[in-house]
Design a protein around this motif. Structure first.
Motif, PDB file in Angstrom:
ATOM      1  N   ARG A 153      -8.325  38.548 -36.062  1.00  0.00           N
ATOM      2  CA  ARG A 153      -7.928  39.038 -37.390  1.00  0.00           C
ATOM      3  C   ARG A 153      -7.252  37.935 -38.193  1.00  0.00           C
ATOM      4  N   GLN A 154      -6.448  37.107 -37.533  1.00  0.00           N
ATOM      5  CA  GLN A 154      -5.681  36.092 -38.244  1.00  0.00           C
ATOM      6  C   GLN A 154      -6.458  34.809 -38.511  1.00  0.00           C
ATOM      7  N   LEU A 168      -1.978  25.797 -29.935  1.00  0.00           N
ATOM      8  CA  LEU A 168      -3.281  25.140 -30.022  1.00  0.00           C
ATOM      9  C   LEU A 168      -3.273  24.047 -31.087  1.00  0.00           C
ATOM     10  N   ASP A 169      -2.563  24.268 -32.172  1.00  0.00           N
ATOM     11  CA  ASP A 169      -2.408  23.200 -33.163  1.00  0.00           C
ATOM     12  C   ASP A 169      -1.747  21.981 -32.526  1.00  0.00           C
ATOM     13  N   LEU A 175       2.876  33.830 -22.443  1.00  0.00           N
ATOM     14  CA  LEU A 175       3.253  34.435 -23.705  1.00  0.00           C
ATOM     15  C   LEU A 175       4.774  34.458 -23.867  1.00  0.00           C
ATOM     16  N   ARG A 176       5.205  34.568 -25.093  1.00  0.00           N
ATOM     17  CA  ARG A 176       6.634  34.717 -25.390  1.00  0.00           C
ATOM     18  C   ARG A 176       7.224  35.866 -24.559  1.00  0.00           C
ATOM     19  N   PHE A 204       2.584  37.173 -31.105  1.00  0.00           N
ATOM     20  CA  PHE A 204       1.897  36.491 -30.006  1.00  0.00           C
ATOM     21  C   PHE A 204       0.750  35.643 -30.530  1.00  0.00           C
ATOM     22  N   ALA A 205      -0.021  36.186 -31.466  1.00  0.00           N
ATOM     23  CA  ALA A 205      -1.166  35.458 -32.001  1.00  0.00           C
ATOM     24  C   ALA A 205      -0.723  34.193 -32.730  1.00  0.00           C
ATOM     25  N   LYS A 206       0.343  34.277 -33.492  1.00  0.00           N
ATOM     26  CA  LYS A 206       0.848  33.101 -34.199  1.00  0.00           C
ATOM     27  C   LYS A 206       1.341  32.053 -33.209  1.00  0.00           C
ATOM     28  N   ASP A 207       1.963  32.495 -32.123  1.00  0.00           N
ATOM     29  CA  ASP A 207       2.396  31.553 -31.084  1.00  0.00           C
ATOM     30  C   ASP A 207       1.207  30.798 -30.508  1.00  0.00           C
TER      31      ASP A 207
END
Length: 266
Positions: free
Chosen positions: A106-107, A81-82, A55-56, A73-76
């Motif tokens: 959630r995202q 994964l993209d 994680l960051r 963290f979730a956006k990272d």
């Protein structure tokens, strides 16, 4: 072991195994991706593609001082994964990692085929908890990681010396700025209990009987809110059952991943 720079952040990660069955694992605080090594190796050898990243602010990933929210963290994770070309995956996390998993759901719920929530809680932080996290963040920035790590080690691991040695190494290696930023962001986490009621994919909730941070009552509450979940209580383990009782943990996780596959084939 690989690194990649995306959006100005360098991520350290492991991407092992191959195939359509993808498992993504999110570490807790103040650890790094090596906490999942027994799971990464086990499942990569058994037909799964397994991804675990730092994680960051931890391990080989860029430290960004200040405050790191669970949403960041979730956006990272989504960004990495993209980059790796992964669209659909089972997602698991322990402790703070479990809260990040809930934030990921959630995202981007449409990408997630199943949830592993290990030794974590879905409730928002209490006022006392927010104060304690702010105080601890200040302490880590002032003193570094050693004092804190030695104080809490016995809460992380019950009685496994090898696991305790591994956990202590991770904690001592954690950058204080990254750990402090995560503590401050985690203090602002939302309540995920209502979100759990919206989860339609299978879920696995795991907790150690000796876990003082996130006790069995927290696990039972998540299990009750989820629509389709299995609760596994690991006897004799504290906060790190994946390291303390690896065979039992892996067996439960494998059964769970097979259930996801069976559901997808219907």
């Amino acid at each position: 072991m690989s690194t990649v720079t995306l959006g100005g952040i360098t991520f350290g990660y492991d991407d092992l195994g191959s195939g359509d069955r993808v498992l993504v694992l999110v570490h807790g605080h103040p650890f790094d991706r090596t906490m999942w090594r027994p799971q990464v190796e086990h499942f990569a050898e058994r037909g799964f593609r397994v991804i675990a990243a730092d994680l960051r602010g931890y391990g080989e990933t860029t430290v960004v001082p200040g405050k790191t929210l669970l949403s960041t963290f979730a956006k990272d994770i989504a960004t990495l994964l993209d980059h790796r070309g992964v669209d659909r995956f089972a997602l698991g996390g322990l402790s703070m990692g479990g809260q990040i998993v809930m934030e990921c759901f959630r995202q981007f719920p449409e990408r997630i085929t199943g949830l592993l929530l290990a030794d974590t809680t879905a409730e928002a932080e209490t006022p006392d908890g927010r104060r304690n996290r702010a105080e601890m963040a200040a302490r880590l920035l002032r003193e570094g990681m050693r004092g804190y790590s030695e104080e809490v080690l016995w809460k992380m691991v019950a009685d496994d010396k090898d696991a305790a040695d591994h956990v202590l190494r991770m904690m001592l290696a954690a950058p204080p700025e990254g750990a402090a930023a995560a503590l401050l962001g985690r203090a602002e986490r939302p309540d995920y209990l209502d979100l759990l009621g919206e989860v339609e994919v299978p879920a696995l909730v795991v907790v150690g009987t000796e876990d003082e941070y996130t006790p069995i009552s927290d696990a039972r509450l998540m299990h009750e809110r989820l629509q389709d979940s299995t609760l596994v209580v690991v006897e004799g383990a504290a906060h790190m059952p994946n390291l303390e009782r690896t065979e039992e943990f892996n067996r439960a996780l494998h059964t769970f991943l097979d259930r996801i596959a069976d559901r997808a084939e219907r």
